[in-house]
Structure formats: structure tokens, C-alpha cells
Design an enzyme around this catalytic site. Structure first.
Site, PDB file in Angstrom:
ATOM      1  CB  THR A  22      -0.940   0.035   1.226  1.00  0.00           C
ATOM      2  OG1 THR A  22      -0.132   0.042   2.425  1.00  0.00           O
ATOM      3  CG2 THR A  22      -1.882  -1.136   1.259  1.00  0.00           C
ATOM      4  CD1 TRP A  23       5.308   4.091   0.826  1.00  0.00           C
ATOM      5  CD2 TRP A  23       6.895   2.907  -0.209  1.00  0.00           C
ATOM      6  NE1 TRP A  23       6.482   4.779   0.936  1.00  0.00           N
ATOM      7  CE2 TRP A  23       7.486   4.079   0.311  1.00  0.00           C
ATOM      8  CE3 TRP A  23       7.704   1.999  -0.902  1.00  0.00           C
ATOM      9  CZ2 TRP A  23       8.831   4.381   0.154  1.00  0.00           C
ATOM     10  CZ3 TRP A  23       9.056   2.292  -1.053  1.00  0.00           C
ATOM     11  CH2 TRP A  23       9.605   3.467  -0.529  1.00  0.00           C
ATOM     12  CG  ASP A  48       3.018  -4.519   4.135  1.00  0.00           C
ATOM     13  OD1 ASP A  48       3.384  -5.025   5.209  1.00  0.00           O
ATOM     14  OD2 ASP A  48       3.566  -3.527   3.626  1.00  0.00           O
ATOM     15  CE1 TYR A  53       5.566   2.016   3.917  1.00  0.00           C
ATOM     16  CE2 TYR A  53       3.714   0.537   3.613  1.00  0.00           C
ATOM     17  CZ  TYR A  53       5.072   0.747   3.746  1.00  0.00           C
ATOM     18  OH  TYR A  53       5.937  -0.320   3.725  1.00  0.00           O
ATOM     19  CE1 TYR A 191      11.859  -3.119   0.565  1.00  0.00           C
ATOM     20  CE2 TYR A 191      11.680  -4.237   2.679  1.00  0.00           C
ATOM     21  CZ  TYR A 191      12.349  -3.364   1.823  1.00  0.00           C
ATOM     22  OH  TYR A 191      13.496  -2.751   2.239  1.00  0.00           O
ATOM     23  CG  LEU A 194       5.814  -6.247  -9.324  1.00  0.00           C
ATOM     24  CD1 LEU A 194       4.451  -5.597  -9.543  1.00  0.00           C
ATOM     25  CD2 LEU A 194       6.040  -7.366 -10.342  1.00  0.00           C
TER      26      LEU A 194
END
Ligand code: NAP
Length: 283
Positions: A22-23, A48, A53, A191, A194
């Protein structure tokens, strides 16, 4: 879509192999809420977040997304190192619970190591466990020597997970760290799986790397991003938490959970993304 495969998450149960980060979701709230809810529909129930954040804004977005679906979710948040004294950990968690509009977290992590002694943070976690405000605790950005230190204070079996940087271009965590986590039943939560959206870094081998990912993706009717996640998921003990604020990206990431790469494909990807020896570093 069939139910997502799961992996153990310490002693509190199991989580689907693909979860949701969710960052930076505060930059597009409506789309992020829709994406998180689509993820829940597809079984991406490990969410998460962290007090860091958006300075709490991402926890509020998660609250909105899960308001009528709390029981479906495996909810994780994190305490900032500067807040991680005994009393500060309890206070930070209570503030997260308020923003998340829930009465408990499924797991609460120390975001990374800071000035407060680990024993202090653990005492805060124990108080939260006793009060029923968290169901388990874990750590993040811990290298092997940090786990050694943790093990002198508490059996590592009590620590549900270690959330660390792991993607195709940064594979340090695949070595001794993963082995150590596995040995103690801790999930290794990857984490930035990608590469923060940049699967292949610019450089000499970029063209070959892209070509391999695209070829493998074509063979499975998938995308290179789904292939990249599936490559990480070839390792037992690993779960991934890609962040996506578009429904199309969530659909794509969910596919990774069902994507079985062949040994030949794994060898080809492995050859163009050689594992790196660099120590963990907080990005
Ligand atoms: P990431 O998940 O590797 O990448 C996110 C980026 O990839 C976003 O720009 C997203 O775009 C894009 N994306 C997602 N799915 C895609 C797809 N299928 N195809 C193409 N692009 C796609 O990076 P991250 O956000 O750094 O890491 C994931 C989560 O890990 C974070 O959100 C956070 O929860 C956690 N994290 C933890 C720590 C820690 O210290 N513990 C540090 C960093 C991150 P859109 O948003 O436009 O969909």
C-alpha cells in the site's frame, strides 16, 4: 478463479502467496481503494501497510477498502523505529488501529531497526499481544545478524515473518536469510517484488533480460510482471506483496499465484538475473 495457494505465516496461520502492498497509495485514493477491493475479490487478502505510508493516510485508505470486509483480511502494519520503545510501540499501534478502524492487527512489524533496543520493542509487542490488539509480531529489513540478536531475546519461532527487499534485480535475500527464516517457520515477505515498477534496470543486460521475461510471459499468456512474481514464488517460504493501484495490475498480479514456471524457464530467468551478494539495505 480458484482459491489462491497459501504459505505459513508463523504460528498464526497462512496467507495467500500474493498479497497487496500500500506504499504511496495516498496519491490516488479512489483507484487504490477499488484496486484493494478487487484484490480481496481475487483472494489477495494479505494487506501490508505502515504508519509511515503517507503519514497514516495509507492506513486510512485501507480502512475504507476493508470497512465491510475486515474478517476476510490478514492485516499487517508497522511501527517506525523512532516510535519503537515499549510505550511508543503500544501507542503507535493504537493509533494505527484507530486509522484502520479495527480492533486488532493480524501481524505488527518493526519497520526497520533503529535506536531503541530490540528488547524494548519486544516488550511493546508482548503488551499488545496480551491485550488482544495484535495476533502476532514480525520484523522487517532484518539481516542474518539482526535475526541472531533477536534469537537471543525470543525464540525465532515466535516471530511470524521477516519482510525484506526481494526482486529480480536484488536477490540477496534468497541466500542465507531465506534459509534462516525457513528454519524457524518465519515467512519471508518480499517487498518491492516488482522492483518498484521497474522490473529491469537500465544497463548492459537490460535487453536480454526483457526478452527472456517477455518470451516466458508469452508462453503462459501472462505478463512479464506476473512472471517476475512467479519466479520469486518458486521458493518455498516466500510470499509477495506487490502494490497496485489499478484493477488491471491487481488482476495481473493475482495470476502469478497460479503460474507454474517450468524448470527450463526458471534456469533461463536465473541466468539473466544473477543473484547479487550485496547486503540488505533499506531503500
Ligand atoms: P512494487 O510492488 O515492486 O511496485 C509497485 C509499482 O509497480 C507501482 O508503480 C505499480 O503501479 C506497479 N505495478 C504493480 N503491479 C503491476 C503490474 N502487474 N504490471 C505493471 N506494473 C505494476 O513496489 P513497492 O510498492 O515498493 O513494494 C510493495 C509493497 O511492499 C509496498 O507497497 C509496501 O507495502 C511494502 N514495502 C515495505 C518496505 C519495508 O521496508 N518493509 C519497503 C518498501 C515497500 P500502479 O500503482 O500504477 O498499479
Amino acid at each position: 478463479m480458484p482459491a489462491l495457494p497459501t504459505r505459513p505465516f508463523g504460528s498464526v496461520g497462512a496467507v495467500p502467496v500474493v498479497g497487496q502492498g500500500t506504499w504511496e497509495m495516498q496519491t490516488d485514493q479512489a483507484a487504490s481503494i477499488a484496486a484493494l477491493r478487487r484484490g480481496l475479490d481475487l483472494g489477495l487478502t494479505h494487506i501490508d501497510t505502515a504508519e509511515m505510508y503517507g503519514e497514516g493516510a495509507c492506513e486510512e485508505i485501507v480502512a475504507e477498502a476493508i470497512a465491510d470486509r475486515r474478517d476476510e483480511v490478514f492485516l499487517v502494519s508497522k511501527v517506525l523505529p523512532e516510535n519503537a520503545s515499549r510505550a511508543g510501540t503500544v501507542r503507535a499501534c493504537e493509533q494505527s488501529l484507530r486509522r484502520l478502524r479495527t480492533d486488532r492487527l493480524d501481524c505488527y512489524l518493526l519497520h526497520w531497526r533503529g535506536q531503541h533496543p530490540l528488547a524494548e520493542t519486544l516488550a511493546g509487542f508482548e503488551a499488545l499481544l496480551a491485550a488482544g490488539k495484535i495476533r502476532s509480531f514480525g520484523v522487517s529489513n532484518f539481516d542474518v545478524d539482526d535475526l541472531d540478536e533477536l534469537a537471543r531475546l525470543v525464540p525465532l519461532e515466535r516471530c511470524a515473518c521477516n519482510q525484506v527487499l526481494l526482486h529480480l534485480e536484488q536477490r540477496y535475500a534468497e541466500g542465507a536469510l531465506l534459509e534462516r527464516c525457513r528454519r524457524h517457520g518465519m515467512a519471508l515477505v518480499a517487498y518491492s517484488p516488482l522492483g518498484q515498477g521497474q522490473l529491469v534496470r537500465p544497463g548492459r543486460d537490460a535487453t536480454a533480460r526483457r526478452a527472456v521475461l517477455e518470451e516466458v510471459a508469452r508462453a503462459h499468456g501472462a505478463t512479464p510482471h506476473a512472471v517476475a512474481l512467479a519466479f520469486l514464488l518458486r521458493m518455498p517460504g516466500v510470499v509477495v506483496i506487490p502494490k497496485a493501484s489499478s484493477v488491471a495490475h491487481v488482476d495481473d498480479n493475482a495470476m502469478a499465484a497460479q503460474l507454474a514456471l517450468t524448470p527450463g524457464e526458471i534456469t533461463r530467468i536465473d541466468a539473466v538475473f544473477p543473484s547479487r551478494g550485496r547486503r540488505l539495505a533499506y531503500v
